[in-house]
Each structure stands twice: as C-alpha cells, then as structure tokens.
Design a protein around this motif. Sequence first.
Motif, PDB file in Angstrom:
ATOM      1  N   VAL A  33       0.841  -1.201   0.000  1.00  8.93           N
ATOM      2  CA  VAL A  33       0.000   0.000   0.000  1.00  8.93           C
ATOM      3  C   VAL A  33       0.875   1.249   0.000  1.00  8.93           C
ATOM      4  O   VAL A  33       0.630   2.197  -0.754  1.00  8.93           O
ATOM      5  CB  VAL A  33      -0.967  -0.005   1.206  1.00  8.93           C
ATOM      6  N   ILE A  52      -6.658   2.257   4.484  1.00  8.64           N
ATOM      7  CA  ILE A  52      -7.755   2.359   3.526  1.00  8.64           C
ATOM      8  C   ILE A  52      -8.454   1.013   3.443  1.00  8.64           C
ATOM      9  O   ILE A  52      -7.824  -0.018   3.223  1.00  8.64           O
ATOM     10  CB  ILE A  52      -7.245   2.791   2.142  1.00  8.64           C
ATOM     11  N   ALA A  53      -9.774   1.051   3.623  1.00  8.30           N
ATOM     12  CA  ALA A  53     -10.576  -0.169   3.582  1.00  8.30           C
ATOM     13  C   ALA A  53     -11.679  -0.010   2.549  1.00  8.30           C
ATOM     14  O   ALA A  53     -12.157   1.093   2.290  1.00  8.30           O
ATOM     15  CB  ALA A  53     -11.171  -0.444   4.959  1.00  8.30           C
ATOM     16  N   LEU A  54     -12.081  -1.122   1.964  1.00  9.48           N
ATOM     17  CA  LEU A  54     -13.217  -1.150   1.056  1.00  9.48           C
ATOM     18  C   LEU A  54     -14.238  -2.102   1.654  1.00  9.48           C
ATOM     19  O   LEU A  54     -13.913  -3.244   1.987  1.00  9.48           O
ATOM     20  CB  LEU A  54     -12.788  -1.643  -0.330  1.00  9.48           C
ATOM     21  N   LEU A  74     -11.099  -0.508  -9.726  1.00 11.00           N
ATOM     22  CA  LEU A  74      -9.993  -0.006  -8.906  1.00 11.00           C
ATOM     23  C   LEU A  74      -8.660  -0.501  -9.448  1.00 11.00           C
ATOM     24  O   LEU A  74      -7.681   0.249  -9.490  1.00 11.00           O
ATOM     25  CB  LEU A  74     -10.167  -0.436  -7.446  1.00 11.00           C
ATOM     26  N   CYS A  82      -3.906   0.239  -3.144  1.00  8.93           N
ATOM     27  CA  CYS A  82      -4.010   1.234  -2.066  1.00  8.93           C
ATOM     28  C   CYS A  82      -4.878   0.726  -0.919  1.00  8.93           C
ATOM     29  O   CYS A  82      -4.914   1.327   0.149  1.00  8.93           O
ATOM     30  CB  CYS A  82      -4.611   2.537  -2.587  1.00  8.93           C
ATOM     31  N   ILE A  83      -5.576  -0.371  -1.147  1.00 12.78           N
ATOM     32  CA  ILE A  83      -6.512  -0.896  -0.155  1.00 12.78           C
ATOM     33  C   ILE A  83      -5.787  -1.850   0.784  1.00 12.78           C
ATOM     34  O   ILE A  83      -5.169  -2.819   0.348  1.00 12.78           O
ATOM     35  CB  ILE A  83      -7.680  -1.608  -0.845  1.00 12.78           C
ATOM     36  N   TYR A  85      -7.516  -3.164   3.688  1.00 12.81           N
ATOM     37  CA  TYR A  85      -8.514  -4.119   4.166  1.00 12.81           C
ATOM     38  C   TYR A  85      -9.681  -4.207   3.195  1.00 12.81           C
ATOM     39  O   TYR A  85     -10.116  -3.204   2.639  1.00 12.81           O
ATOM     40  CB  TYR A  85      -9.062  -3.697   5.534  1.00 12.81           C
ATOM     41  N   LEU A  86     -10.198  -5.407   3.022  1.00 10.60           N
ATOM     42  CA  LEU A  86     -11.387  -5.657   2.228  1.00 10.60           C
ATOM     43  C   LEU A  86     -12.381  -6.366   3.127  1.00 10.60           C
ATOM     44  O   LEU A  86     -12.049  -7.370   3.763  1.00 10.60           O
ATOM     45  CB  LEU A  86     -11.046  -6.539   1.012  1.00 10.60           C
TER      46      LEU A  86
END
Length: 171
Positions: A33, A52-54, A74, A82-83, A85-86
């Motif tokens: 990230v 950053i989380a989605l 994305l 860049c994420i 956490y998902l």
Amino acid sequence: MSASKLQESSEVRIAHSLHTNEEEFVARRRETVFQSLQKLKIHCSKSEMPNIALLGSGGGQRAMVGLLGSLVQLDKAGLLDCILYLSGVSGSTWCMASLYQEPDWSTKLETVKDQIIKRLSGPGVRWGDAFAKLKKYYYEKDIFSLTDVWAVMAVTEYVKEVCNYSYHNPA
C-alpha cells in the motif's frame, strides 16, 4: 499450528488479537500500500500511512457482482493496491469467498473475475448436490438449523457453487 495445517483447517479462531500469520500479512500488505501511494504521489510516512478499507454491501448476487466490478475498476485505475482491508456483508462476502479461493487474487484479478463470471453465467448446482451437502451438515454439526438450509439453498442458487467446507466440533 503450521501455515499449511491452518490453511486446511476450517475452525474458527477466537482471540483478542490477530493471528501471527495475519499480522505478517498486514505488515507485507502495508508495504505494498505504501509503495502504491508513493507511485500516486500521495506523500505520507510509513508510520502515518492511512488505513484504507473497502466495504462491500449486501444484496445477494447483485452485491457479489457489484463488489467484483468495483475491484476490477480499482485495479484498472491503479488503486487496488491502495486498499489495506477488504470487508463485506451478505452478497459481497460471496464475492470475497470466490476471490479468496485464489491466494494471489489481487495480482490475477482479471483471471479470477473471468472464472466467477463463467460460473455465474453457467448452469446452477444440481438439487441433488445441494441436498447431499445439507445431509452432510446435518450429520457433522451439533446444531442444525433453518439457517443451514437457507445457506445451502440460497448460496448454491445465487453463487452456483457448493462450498466444500466442513464443520469440526472442537472438544
């Protein structure tokens, strides 16, 4: 427990901290990230890097396809890395479960996407296979409920797949 044994296990771990393997994964992911943010000219230090989380929404198959589409866009925009956490609920977790069948899904997203779309647009699970899974749950679980029936019938209808997880009752 070794990493390979942990990967084969379907037991749920309950603890007040992350598992060592997850801590190591998050540390490696944070580096990815950080590098991605630097490429995008988003200047920050490693210690002050944003988390950053989605989060994917619920809504059955629509949410499953929606999260997949968001991840693909994305990736095309160069923002997937860049994420950190998902996460998701309901239908979006169906997408996540499909993604996680491929350990390196984020680097093979186009291939994984094509596999999911092929499965979703193909024939459904035969009812005999779904009932066989229900029978297996009935004999393996201490508590069998309507939720189990719903899970097998709904998920196999929408996801077009019978999961191969088994339940182990810890002593």
